[in-house]
Design an enzyme around this catalytic site. Structure first.
Site, PDB file in Angstrom:
ATOM      1  N   HIS A  87      -6.426  60.858 -30.083  1.00 31.51           N
ATOM      2  CA  HIS A  87      -6.632  60.439 -31.474  1.00 31.51           C
ATOM      3  C   HIS A  87      -5.390  59.873 -32.151  1.00 31.51           C
ATOM      4  O   HIS A  87      -5.491  59.288 -33.226  1.00 31.51           O
ATOM      5  CB  HIS A  87      -7.146  61.624 -32.303  1.00 31.51           C
ATOM      6  CG  HIS A  87      -6.097  62.615 -32.696  1.00 31.51           C
ATOM      7  ND1 HIS A  87      -5.457  63.409 -31.779  1.00 31.51           N
ATOM      8  CD2 HIS A  87      -5.553  62.901 -33.907  1.00 31.51           C
ATOM      9  CE1 HIS A  87      -4.576  64.174 -32.417  1.00 31.51           C
ATOM     10  NE2 HIS A  87      -4.613  63.887 -33.698  1.00 31.51           N
ATOM     11  N   SER A 126     -11.349  49.596 -19.621  1.00 30.66           N
ATOM     12  CA  SER A 126     -10.466  48.459 -19.847  1.00 30.66           C
ATOM     13  C   SER A 126     -11.047  47.241 -19.147  1.00 30.66           C
ATOM     14  O   SER A 126     -11.718  47.360 -18.115  1.00 30.66           O
ATOM     15  CB  SER A 126      -9.075  48.752 -19.291  1.00 30.66           C
ATOM     16  OG  SER A 126      -8.294  47.583 -19.203  1.00 30.66           O
ATOM     17  N   SER A 127     -10.765  46.065 -19.681  1.00 31.12           N
ATOM     18  CA  SER A 127     -11.256  44.840 -19.044  1.00 31.12           C
ATOM     19  C   SER A 127     -10.581  44.570 -17.708  1.00 31.12           C
ATOM     20  O   SER A 127     -11.033  43.707 -16.945  1.00 31.12           O
ATOM     21  CB  SER A 127     -11.046  43.645 -19.973  1.00 31.12           C
ATOM     22  OG  SER A 127      -9.681  43.511 -20.324  1.00 31.12           O
ATOM     23  N   CYS A 128      -9.524  45.327 -17.382  1.00 35.55           N
ATOM     24  CA  CYS A 128      -8.856  45.127 -16.089  1.00 35.55           C
ATOM     25  C   CYS A 128      -9.688  45.650 -14.924  1.00 35.55           C
ATOM     26  O   CYS A 128      -9.309  45.480 -13.766  1.00 35.55           O
ATOM     27  CB  CYS A 128      -7.481  45.772 -16.081  1.00 35.55           C
ATOM     28  SG  CYS A 128      -7.515  47.566 -15.976  1.00 35.55           S
ATOM     29  N   TYR A 155      -4.575  51.391 -12.042  1.00 33.73           N
ATOM     30  CA  TYR A 155      -5.167  51.739 -13.341  1.00 33.73           C
ATOM     31  C   TYR A 155      -6.637  51.345 -13.366  1.00 33.73           C
ATOM     32  O   TYR A 155      -7.497  52.102 -13.840  1.00 33.73           O
ATOM     33  CB  TYR A 155      -4.391  51.024 -14.444  1.00 33.73           C
ATOM     34  CG  TYR A 155      -4.929  51.231 -15.833  1.00 33.73           C
ATOM     35  CD1 TYR A 155      -4.785  52.454 -16.481  1.00 33.73           C
ATOM     36  CD2 TYR A 155      -5.564  50.202 -16.524  1.00 33.73           C
ATOM     37  CE1 TYR A 155      -5.266  52.642 -17.767  1.00 33.73           C
ATOM     38  CE2 TYR A 155      -6.049  50.380 -17.805  1.00 33.73           C
ATOM     39  CZ  TYR A 155      -5.890  51.607 -18.422  1.00 33.73           C
ATOM     40  OH  TYR A 155      -6.370  51.795 -19.704  1.00 33.73           O
ATOM     41  N   LYS A 197     -10.174  53.631 -13.978  1.00 29.71           N
ATOM     42  CA  LYS A 197     -11.177  53.342 -14.998  1.00 29.71           C
ATOM     43  C   LYS A 197     -12.564  53.115 -14.384  1.00 29.71           C
ATOM     44  O   LYS A 197     -13.582  53.502 -14.955  1.00 29.71           O
ATOM     45  CB  LYS A 197     -10.750  52.130 -15.820  1.00 29.71           C
ATOM     46  CG  LYS A 197      -9.563  52.408 -16.739  1.00 29.71           C
ATOM     47  CD  LYS A 197      -9.875  53.524 -17.712  1.00 29.71           C
ATOM     48  CE  LYS A 197      -8.750  53.811 -18.666  1.00 29.71           C
ATOM     49  NZ  LYS A 197      -9.067  54.889 -19.629  1.00 29.71           N
ATOM     50  N   PRO A 230     -13.238  47.796 -23.499  1.00 33.03           N
ATOM     51  CA  PRO A 230     -12.607  46.927 -24.493  1.00 33.03           C
ATOM     52  C   PRO A 230     -11.769  45.831 -23.846  1.00 33.03           C
ATOM     53  O   PRO A 230     -11.225  45.997 -22.752  1.00 33.03           O
ATOM     54  CB  PRO A 230     -11.701  47.886 -25.282  1.00 33.03           C
ATOM     55  CG  PRO A 230     -12.074  49.266 -24.839  1.00 33.03           C
ATOM     56  CD  PRO A 230     -12.653  49.129 -23.475  1.00 33.03           C
ATOM     57  N   ASN A 248      -8.323  43.234 -24.578  1.00 27.48           N
ATOM     58  CA  ASN A 248      -6.954  43.577 -24.974  1.00 27.48           C
ATOM     59  C   ASN A 248      -6.921  43.967 -26.446  1.00 27.48           C
ATOM     60  O   ASN A 248      -7.305  43.173 -27.316  1.00 27.48           O
ATOM     61  CB  ASN A 248      -6.030  42.371 -24.762  1.00 27.48           C
ATOM     62  CG  ASN A 248      -5.961  41.969 -23.305  1.00 27.48           C
ATOM     63  OD1 ASN A 248      -5.349  42.625 -22.486  1.00 27.48           O
ATOM     64  ND2 ASN A 248      -6.622  40.860 -22.976  1.00 27.48           N
ATOM     65  N   HIS A 291       2.021  46.380 -24.008  1.00 28.67           N
ATOM     66  CA  HIS A 291       1.247  45.242 -23.527  1.00 28.67           C
ATOM     67  C   HIS A 291       1.801  43.969 -24.148  1.00 28.67           C
ATOM     68  O   HIS A 291       2.723  43.994 -24.955  1.00 28.67           O
ATOM     69  CB  HIS A 291      -0.229  45.424 -23.884  1.00 28.67           C
ATOM     70  CG  HIS A 291      -0.921  46.465 -23.076  1.00 28.67           C
ATOM     71  ND1 HIS A 291      -1.103  47.760 -23.521  1.00 28.67           N
ATOM     72  CD2 HIS A 291      -1.469  46.424 -21.834  1.00 28.67           C
ATOM     73  CE1 HIS A 291      -1.738  48.456 -22.596  1.00 28.67           C
ATOM     74  NE2 HIS A 291      -1.973  47.680 -21.560  1.00 28.67           N
ATOM     75  N   TRP A 300       7.944  36.394 -20.314  1.00 28.90           N
ATOM     76  CA  TRP A 300       7.544  36.417 -18.906  1.00 28.90           C
ATOM     77  C   TRP A 300       6.469  35.368 -18.625  1.00 28.90           C
ATOM     78  O   TRP A 300       5.588  35.112 -19.447  1.00 28.90           O
ATOM     79  CB  TRP A 300       6.995  37.787 -18.558  1.00 28.90           C
ATOM     80  CG  TRP A 300       8.048  38.780 -18.167  1.00 28.90           C
ATOM     81  CD1 TRP A 300       9.335  38.828 -18.606  1.00 28.90           C
ATOM     82  CD2 TRP A 300       7.886  39.868 -17.267  1.00 28.90           C
ATOM     83  NE1 TRP A 300       9.998  39.880 -18.041  1.00 28.90           N
ATOM     84  CE2 TRP A 300       9.134  40.549 -17.209  1.00 28.90           C
ATOM     85  CE3 TRP A 300       6.825  40.346 -16.504  1.00 28.90           C
ATOM     86  CZ2 TRP A 300       9.338  41.673 -16.419  1.00 28.90           C
ATOM     87  CZ3 TRP A 300       7.025  41.476 -15.723  1.00 28.90           C
ATOM     88  CH2 TRP A 300       8.272  42.127 -15.680  1.00 28.90           C
ATOM     89  N   ARG A 315      -5.939  34.975 -22.883  1.00 33.06           N
ATOM     90  CA  ARG A 315      -6.281  36.357 -23.158  1.00 33.06           C
ATOM     91  C   ARG A 315      -7.102  36.464 -24.446  1.00 33.06           C
ATOM     92  O   ARG A 315      -6.923  35.701 -25.388  1.00 33.06           O
ATOM     93  CB  ARG A 315      -5.012  37.216 -23.308  1.00 33.06           C
ATOM     94  CG  ARG A 315      -4.231  37.416 -22.030  1.00 33.06           C
ATOM     95  CD  ARG A 315      -4.969  38.278 -21.023  1.00 33.06           C
ATOM     96  NE  ARG A 315      -4.191  38.480 -19.811  1.00 33.06           N
ATOM     97  CZ  ARG A 315      -4.242  37.683 -18.737  1.00 33.06           C
ATOM     98  NH1 ARG A 315      -5.037  36.619 -18.741  1.00 33.06           N
ATOM     99  NH2 ARG A 315      -3.512  37.943 -17.677  1.00 33.06           N
TER     100      ARG A 315
END
Length: 327
Positions: free
Chosen positions: A26, A122-124, A151, A155, A178, A180, A194, A217, A224
């Site tokens: 939280h 996560s969308s990854c 990761y 998930k 979700p 990013n 991130h 980078w 994105r």
């Protein structure tokens, strides 16, 4: 926990605003937004514990806490998260810690009879070269992005645990993936951030120090999708009251920008007038990651915070906190 309990069937409906509601994580980016949304929606018995109070990697501690709190609803927003650098440097940590957090919370939630639970992924989770925009059924159809595959696997395991609970016990638990996220309480540390918070910190520090150039980078070409955490929180509450299905649901805005474009927007917002250079020896990550949010929209919900407004809110929050959020 026993395997012979009767299955319980529920249909989506309004949540009881007076029931105990545990938000795991939280104080983080997503979890704090969920907490704000629930407070705004009139929930009166919210339960939260910081990591210093409850280590979700400790199975016995989690079971003890859940037996005492006995929440009726849970949003599992707690996770070990980080950007490309952290994920690629510490894959064991990201795999092991997230698996333990998820399994402990969901096993304990099942034991105490949590009626509705939302697992945040996560969308990854999707393949590196998934067709764009990425549909929910793209899961497990190709190879993952290697810089955050550990990761992602954790998930994906969380999604499977939710589906297993639905099959075995009939509980209306769901998973939301979700895109990013950004917003208040994001991680702005050099190692763990991130891309968007990292850019905010980098350009803000350049202005403060009087630097004439900023180096980012990669090439700046990957695209994105960015969603304000407050929009995510609104979507979660909507899904808890309107969606009951085994397939995870993408949560995003349905539009994307290049990293170069978001860098330019942040530079302008913080007042950086110098030059931006791109270090192409560093990895770009996935070329594009835009979620197909058809299912979410069909359920009756769309994002409302556009990127310029969300950036303004986030930069104001970051700059008002000073060194406390720079890590």
């Amino acid at each position: 926990m026993t395997d012979d309990r009767d299955k319980v069937e529920f249909a989506p409906a309004a949540l009881d605003r007076t029931a105990p509601f545990y938000v795991a994580g939280h104080s983080g980016l997503a979890g704090s937004a969920v907490w704000r949304a629930l407070e705004g929606a009139g929930f009166t018995r919210l339960v939260g514990r910081r990591s210093s109070e409850l280590d979700l990697r400790d199975r016995d501690a989690v079971l003890t806490f859940m037996r005492e709190a006995r929440p009726r609803y849970v949003v599992l927003a707690a996770a070990k998260v980080g950007g490309i650098l952290a994920n690629s440097t510490y894959p064991v940590d990201f795999l092991s810690e997230n698996l333990r957090i998820q399994t402990n919370v969901m096993d304990a939630a099942l034991e105490v009879g949590v009626e509705r639970l939302v697992f945040l992924g996560s969308s990854c989770i999707y393949p590196k070269f998934a067709e764009q925009p990425i549909r929910e059924d793209s899961l497990l159809t190709g190879l993952l992005e290697p810089t955050n595959d550990a990761y992602a696997i954790a998930k994906i395991a969380g999604i499977m645990q939710v589906q297993a609970v639905r099959r075995q016990y009939g509980l209306p638990w769901i998973s939301a993936m979700p895109t990013n996220l950004y917003g208040p309480n994001d991680n702005f540390s050099p190692m763990g951030s991130h891309v968007l918070p990292a850019l905010i910190r980098r350009y803000d520090e350049a202005v403060r120090s009087g630097a004439e150039t900023v180096t980012n980078w990669g090439s700046g070409n990957p695209r994105r999708e960015f969603m304000h955490a407050d929009d995510l929180a609104a979507a979660i509450l909507h899904l808890m009251e309107h969606y009951d299905g085994p397939e995870h649901v993408n949560v995003g805005t349905g539009s994307d920008v290049t990293i170069r474009e978001i860098a330019e927007a942040i530079a302008a917002a913080v007042g950086f007038t110098g030059a931006t250079e791109w270090d192409t020896s560093k990895p770009d990550g996935t070329p594009q990651k835009l979620l197909d949010v058809t299912k979410l929209r069909q359920s009756g919900w769309e994002a409302t915070i556009d990127l310029p407004e969300g950036l303004r809110r986030t930069i104001d929050w970051y700059q008002s906190r000073g060194e406390a959020v720079r890590g």
